[in-house]
Scaffold this motif. Structure first.
Motif, mmCIF file in Angstrom:
data_model
loop_
_atom_site.group_PDB
_atom_site.id
_atom_site.type_symbol
_atom_site.label_atom_id
_atom_site.label_comp_id
_atom_site.label_asym_id
_atom_site.label_seq_id
_atom_site.Cartn_x
_atom_site.Cartn_y
_atom_site.Cartn_z
ATOM 1 N N GLN A 91 -1.215 8.245 -11.027
ATOM 2 C CA GLN A 91 -1.057 8.443 -9.585
ATOM 3 C C GLN A 91 -1.425 9.883 -9.248
ATOM 4 O O GLN A 91 -1.044 10.799 -9.970
ATOM 5 C CB GLN A 91 0.389 8.203 -9.155
ATOM 6 N N THR A 92 -2.152 10.061 -8.152
ATOM 7 C CA THR A 92 -2.454 11.422 -7.700
ATOM 8 C C THR A 92 -2.085 11.547 -6.228
ATOM 9 O O THR A 92 -2.174 10.573 -5.478
ATOM 10 C CB THR A 92 -3.946 11.769 -7.869
ATOM 11 N N GLY A 93 -1.664 12.726 -5.846
ATOM 12 C CA GLY A 93 -1.274 12.950 -4.458
ATOM 13 C C GLY A 93 -0.173 13.992 -4.393
ATOM 14 O O GLY A 93 0.356 14.411 -5.414
ATOM 15 N N LYS A 94 0.155 14.391 -3.191
ATOM 16 C CA LYS A 94 1.162 15.450 -3.037
ATOM 17 C C LYS A 94 2.572 14.877 -2.958
ATOM 18 O O LYS A 94 3.558 15.603 -3.090
ATOM 19 C CB LYS A 94 0.884 16.269 -1.762
ATOM 20 N N TYR A 95 2.681 13.553 -2.702
ATOM 21 C CA TYR A 95 3.999 12.927 -2.631
ATOM 22 C C TYR A 95 3.983 11.693 -3.513
ATOM 23 O O TYR A 95 3.194 10.768 -3.293
ATOM 24 C CB TYR A 95 4.324 12.539 -1.185
ATOM 25 N N LEU A 96 4.808 11.696 -4.535
ATOM 26 C CA LEU A 96 4.703 10.664 -5.575
ATOM 27 C C LEU A 96 6.011 9.921 -5.800
ATOM 28 O O LEU A 96 6.201 9.272 -6.825
ATOM 29 C CB LEU A 96 4.240 11.309 -6.891
ATOM 30 N N ASP A 110 7.440 5.728 -1.447
ATOM 31 C CA ASP A 110 6.169 5.595 -0.716
ATOM 32 C C ASP A 110 5.526 4.261 -1.068
ATOM 33 O O ASP A 110 4.546 4.175 -1.798
ATOM 34 C CB ASP A 110 5.221 6.758 -1.046
ATOM 35 N N ILE A 111 6.120 3.182 -0.553
ATOM 36 C CA ILE A 111 5.585 1.860 -0.825
ATOM 37 C C ILE A 111 5.857 0.975 0.392
ATOM 38 O O ILE A 111 6.988 0.900 0.881
ATOM 39 C CB ILE A 111 6.207 1.264 -2.123
ATOM 40 N N PHE A 145 0.839 -1.200 0.000
ATOM 41 C CA PHE A 145 0.000 0.000 0.000
ATOM 42 C C PHE A 145 0.873 1.248 0.000
ATOM 43 O O PHE A 145 2.087 1.179 0.234
ATOM 44 C CB PHE A 145 -0.994 -0.007 1.174
ATOM 45 N N HIS A 146 0.253 2.379 -0.353
ATOM 46 C CA HIS A 146 0.957 3.656 -0.374
ATOM 47 C C HIS A 146 0.307 4.579 0.631
ATOM 48 O O HIS A 146 -0.909 4.662 0.703
ATOM 49 C CB HIS A 146 0.885 4.280 -1.768
ATOM 50 N N ARG A 147 1.085 5.275 1.409
ATOM 51 C CA ARG A 147 0.524 6.174 2.417
ATOM 52 C C ARG A 147 -0.088 7.411 1.777
ATOM 53 O O ARG A 147 -1.082 7.926 2.239
ATOM 54 C CB ARG A 147 1.625 6.624 3.387
ATOM 55 N N LYS A 190 -4.959 1.922 0.895
ATOM 56 C CA LYS A 190 -5.625 0.633 0.668
ATOM 57 C C LYS A 190 -4.591 -0.422 0.249
ATOM 58 O O LYS A 190 -3.785 -0.176 -0.655
ATOM 59 C CB LYS A 190 -6.660 0.805 -0.454
ATOM 60 N N VAL A 191 -4.644 -1.593 0.889
ATOM 61 C CA VAL A 191 -3.739 -2.681 0.503
ATOM 62 C C VAL A 191 -4.166 -3.239 -0.853
ATOM 63 O O VAL A 191 -5.352 -3.473 -1.086
ATOM 64 C CB VAL A 191 -3.764 -3.802 1.562
#
Lengths: 471, 471
Positions: free
Chosen positions: A451-456, A460-461, A394-396, A432-433
């Motif tokens: 991928q969307t988000g502020k940290y890519l 992050d795994i 999962f990714h935080r 989500k796992v």
């Protein structure tokens, strides 16, 4: 133990080099032996196929390093070569230490073993001649010789090493005694060699009994020998390796030993040491051009164009090498092709990534390409090999949208497991796992991942379970 | 009507050409006049800035075609040039019909008007000399002459047209009578011209009273004249335009009229007619190289490297042009730079897209970039400007997955209209009528579009309603 050829002849393939003169196609993490330059097989695969005619898979060993491990495993799998046949060098120390390590391992396994040492990134055709030469060399090795394969030179190449022979070992022998090795001589000298008929190209292929090479290593490089014998069993190879001085087998042993002999070979051989050398191998058209690209030419002569991704137009060129990759382009006069290393040195010096990675990144389960990387989104094209799967992870911080564009995906998302087909999509929320898998036995799976988000960033795994022990 | 310079001198800028010798930087839909080759302004913007010193925005007209309309509008907006000053040619018919059309329009507006005709894709520096030359030419035009600006030649250029002058019109005049026009002479001739001092480069900049040029058109090309006078008011220009024979103003009028004169000009001028010509303008380094790229060179001489997206390594090259764009690469010997058109012809012939679009394509509503184009899927990053929307449309053969990555989209899909927010996605099946809109007044909308299907070309689009009249 039964002493027949099949059981105590081993192949040791050297697959730890980079081949930086093949930049931009080769990169530190995509070395020359993994390139498919003359067929749909990599140079390493072709090397294995070649020896596999004579040597069973269980006796084929490969020396490489940690960086290439997953790629090597993938390639070896198809030949049924077990993982335990892979030796990992902690650091590149040229050929002598790597060969000594393999010799020691095989000697401990079988005191009567022989080994054939092969570079993983050369091209050989006329395989039957190759096999015959190896058989002859192997017989000679059983008599206690260090046997080299010397290729009958086809033209005046200055970039190769040469072997000068003396007489035959005996009137009936196929082997010759060796006078000396000559490293990359000038053109005038080479022209003289070709007339004299007792000069051969040093193919870098060697055959000897492990006991014999080890005793010669002990004799001529005792410091290396003492370090190698301390590796087995179970010593910390990393510590030992750090203390080893880099040295080639040619310089350490072959130029000094009295036991060196040579079997002449007539197979077609190239070390493919530069783009120029590759061009010489590939078939020219009537203008001496090799156009391995979606391209259109007007009036060029003797050029090589290599591109997979882009249309290339060439007009009025002569004697050029053009190699186009997604993040780097090389345009090089042919007589400069040995100097491509200078570009790699420049990139290293500037701490850039174009000498390390391609835009396409290989993974044990397949590969991905970053199509777009913005502040708050990233687009990847992900390809999963048949029967492979990514880790359960999962990714935080990032969510992922997957659109399947080829094949069928088995997707785990939380407690749900479902098939997602071509032209269907699925959403993986942050936290989500999930797991992505290609259940097909033969077809690749391709997905576009947004991928969307502020940290890519890739780190992050969080891996919960992994087929490749990366948890 | 007040008869002063400000009010009855008009600029007519010709901006309908493609400049295909500038491929791959120029494309059919990204012509040379929109390129920023020597500054952060396009060549068209630089042309407008140049005349705007003398002529107010309301008197600056641009002749172009439908394809370039939205881009032209965007550029004219910043200068306050009204939309009604844009003339649309239904088809390119060379310069004479376009100039005749503008002359007729301006004559009807003001019988006493003068016009200065300017190409939109040339480079001029030393603007003060330009303004002075125009002023002198304008005075001469008031006396009833067709005035050309002749640039004092700086070197032996064979790619230019030349003007041979006779004596001055009168001892006190700044103008010369013209003997003849010579189109692209050979090198030997050109060398002779330079010695004789009465040969000048034909800049393609002309100044005349609209009444005078129209009467000369009537005299020398009556068929063109009769068609042009039928355009205003309110005739169907498309029908008329189809019947017009393409002809240049030089050939139709200037080589025949007895009223032609020339003002010599000493500003620095180039028609930037090829990559070679551009290289001559840009500043060379000590090896005569122009490296407009993230690049590293070893031992090259006299090369131009142009790349925005990729690292370029060059070794041992001479006299080359290298132009790298995301979907096409040009490598060209400099004396072949006039032949780049052959590449464009090849691409046309093969019905390919690399001569029409760039990977980034401008649209009236924003832009898109093709991130990946495979056999059965295509990935685009689409950006929609605030308050803009695409047409109401459908595709026969492709489905589309949209993932919103920035902003909020208003999406019509069949009968449904809904807002799709960042990190949300929506699926548009093939055949379904849909529309994409950015309802925000100030924020851009970005979506990643994944197209799937067996036919993915841009022409699979049926527009039902459109803000930009493209139905």
């Amino acid at each position: 133990m039964k002493n027949n050829k099949e059981n105590n002849l081993y192949a040791v393939i050297l697959a730890g080099g980079v081949g930086s003169r093949f930049w931009p196609l080769s990169r530190q993490l995509a070395p020359k032996q993994f390139l498919k330059v003359v067929s749909d097989k990599t140079l390493l695969e072709q090397t294995i196929l070649r020896v596999n005619k004579l040597i069973p898979s269980k006796n084929i060993c490969v020396i490489t390093n940690q960086h290439y491990l997953f790629e090597i495993k993938k390639e070896l799998e198809q030949f049924g070569i077990p993982d335990k046949n892979i030796f990992l060098e902690p650091l590149g120390k040229n050929t002598a230490p790597a060969i000594a390590l393999a010799a020691r391992y095989l000697f401990l396994k079988d005191h009567n073993s022989s080994m054939i040492v092969l570079p993983s990134d050369h091209i050989i055709s006329k395989n039957k001649l190759f096999i015959n030469a190896v058989k002859d060399a192997s017989a000679l090795a059983d008599d206690g010789y260090l046997v080299t394969l010397g290729v009958v030179p086809q033209k005046a190449m200055t970039g190769y090493g040469y072997i000068k022979t003396l007489n035959k070992i005996s009137p009936k022998s196929k082997g010759y005694l060796v006078d000396k090795f000559i490293e990359k001589p000038g053109l005038e000298k080479v022209k003289g060699f070709l007339k004299q008929r007792n000069y051969f190209w040093n193919s870098g292929i060697f055959i000897w009994k492990t006991s014999v090479i080890l005793s010669e290593i002990k004799k001529y490089t005792p410091s290396l020998y003492s370090k190698i014998i301390s590796v087995y069993p179970n010593k910390d190879i990393t510590k030992i390796w750090q203390k080893i001085t880099p040295i080639s087998i040619d310089y350490a042993i072959l130029e000094k030993s009295k036991l060196v002999s040579m079997i002449p070979a007539r197979f077609a051989w190239s070390d493919v040491g530069s783009w120029q050398a590759l061009k010489d191998i590939l078939g020219n058209d009537k203008n001496d051009n090799v156009l391995k690209a979606d391209s259109y030419d007007v009036d060029s002569k003797n050029i090589l164009v290599w591109s997979k991704d882009r249309f290339v137009a060439t007009l009025g060129l002569k004697d050029l090498i053009i190699v186009d990759t997604p993040d780097a382009l090389l345009v090089c006069k042919q007589d400069y092709s040995e100097k491509v290393r200078k570009i790699v040195d420049f990139l290293k010096d500037k701490n850039r990534e174009e000498y390390i990675y391609h835009k396409k990144v290989n993974r044990p389960w397949g590969s991905y390409i970053v199509l777009q990387y913005d502040f708050d989104f990233k687009v990847k094209l992900v390809e999963i090999d048949p029967k492979k799967r990514l880790s359960l992870q999962f990714h935080r911080k990032r969510a992922e949208h997957w659109v399947v564009v080829e094949g069928i995906a088995r997707v785990t998302c939380g407690k749900m497991v479902k098939l997602v087909r071509s032209n269907e999509s699925i959403y993986i929320p942050a936290g989500k796992v999930h797991r992505l898998e290609n259940p097909s036995g033969n077809k690749p799976l391709k997905i576009v991942e947004v991928q969307t988000g502020k940290y890519l960033k890739e780190d992050d795994i969080i891996r919960l379970r992994d087929d490749y022990k990366r948890v």
